[in-house]
Write an enzyme that holds these catalytic residues in place. Sequence first.
Site, mmCIF file in Angstrom:
data_model
loop_
_atom_site.group_PDB
_atom_site.id
_atom_site.type_symbol
_atom_site.label_atom_id
_atom_site.label_comp_id
_atom_site.label_asym_id
_atom_site.label_seq_id
_atom_site.Cartn_x
_atom_site.Cartn_y
_atom_site.Cartn_z
ATOM 1 N N GLY A 16 0.862 -1.190 0.069
ATOM 2 C CA GLY A 16 0.072 -0.044 0.133
ATOM 3 C C GLY A 16 0.944 1.240 -0.016
ATOM 4 N N ARG A 77 0.938 -5.307 -5.256
ATOM 5 C CA ARG A 77 1.323 -6.534 -4.375
ATOM 6 C C ARG A 77 1.603 -7.635 -5.311
ATOM 7 N NH1 ARG A 77 -0.004 -4.978 0.474
ATOM 8 N NH2 ARG A 77 -1.709 -3.415 0.793
ATOM 9 N N ASP A 108 4.833 -4.424 6.298
ATOM 10 C CA ASP A 108 5.279 -5.647 6.664
ATOM 11 C C ASP A 108 5.386 -6.672 5.658
ATOM 12 O OD1 ASP A 108 5.456 -7.614 8.983
ATOM 13 O OD2 ASP A 108 3.318 -8.327 7.969
ATOM 14 N N THR A 131 4.673 2.597 5.691
ATOM 15 C CA THR A 131 3.251 2.168 5.912
ATOM 16 C C THR A 131 2.405 2.895 6.808
ATOM 17 O OG1 THR A 131 2.048 0.391 6.830
ATOM 18 C CG2 THR A 131 4.161 0.544 7.654
ATOM 19 N N ASP A 133 0.318 1.846 8.793
ATOM 20 C CA ASP A 133 -0.116 0.903 9.666
ATOM 21 C C ASP A 133 0.777 1.032 11.089
ATOM 22 O OD1 ASP A 133 -2.084 -0.014 8.012
ATOM 23 O OD2 ASP A 133 -0.653 -1.768 7.554
ATOM 24 N N ASP A 135 3.351 -0.822 11.829
ATOM 25 C CA ASP A 135 3.410 -2.118 12.377
ATOM 26 C C ASP A 135 4.877 -2.908 11.920
ATOM 27 O OD1 ASP A 135 3.084 -2.538 9.697
ATOM 28 O OD2 ASP A 135 1.481 -3.889 9.825
ATOM 29 N N ARG A 177 -4.900 -2.578 9.403
ATOM 30 C CA ARG A 177 -5.076 -3.997 9.290
ATOM 31 C C ARG A 177 -5.162 -4.723 10.759
ATOM 32 N NH1 ARG A 177 -0.756 -7.075 5.367
ATOM 33 N NH2 ARG A 177 0.652 -6.291 7.183
#
Length: 225
Positions: A16, A77, A108, A131, A133, A135, A177
Site C-alpha cells: 500500500g 502486491r 510488513d 506504511t 499501519d 506495524d 489492518r
Amino acid sequence: MNESAVKKIAVLTSGGDAPGMNAALRAVVRTANHYHIECFGVREGYNGLIHDDFTKMGPRSVKNIITEGGTILKSARSLEFKTKEGRKKAYDNLVKRGIDALVCIGGDGTFTGAKIFNEEFGIKVIGVPGTIDNDIFGTDNTIGYDTALNTAMEAIDKIRDTATSHNRVFFVEVMGRDAGFIALNSGIATGAIDILIPERKDSIDELFATFERAEKAGKSSSIVV
C-alpha cells in the site's frame, strides 16, 4: 563483498502506498548520487523485479516529488514473488544488470518478502519502513503513519459535529489492518467514548455497558473508533 563494493543499487516501493514514500525515494536516489552509486528504480514493486521493469534514476528523476503523495514508481502486491520461481526471476534480473543491493520501501509484507529474498539469494537488502499501519518493529513511527493519524483525527472532528447535532452514535472505521495504532491514538486524541482495536477483544455487552454509562451521565452523542 564489503560495503564499498556496492556500485549499483535498485529501489522499489511495494504494498500500500503511504505519504512520504516519494520523499524516501528522493533521499535514496540523491544519497546514491552523492556516493557515486548507480541507482535504478523498479516500477510496481516486486512485480517490476520479476518483469525487468527498471529505470535509471538520478537527481533530475526525483525533482519536485518531495511533497507529492503516493509513489512515482507505482506500487503493487505481487503473488508471483511469493513463489520461489518468481523470486528466482527477480534475482536473475538483478544479476543481469549487475545490481549489488536492493532498497525496499514498504510495510510488513514488503519486509517479509525482502527477508526471504535475502536469505535465498544473499542479495543485500535495506528496508525502509513506509506504511500507515505503523506495524514495523524497531521504529517509533513508520513513514506515512503521522499523516494517516492526523487525517483520521480531522475526519473524526468533523463527524462529531453531526453526531452532536443529531444526538447520534457514530462508528468510525480507520485503516491499520492487524495493528490498532491509528485507531487507538486517533480515538484518544479526539475523545472517543470507546476504541476497538485488534490487539484487544471487546464484547458487544461491554460496548453497550459503555453506552449506558454515558447516557446516565447525560451524554447524548458519541464516537466509537
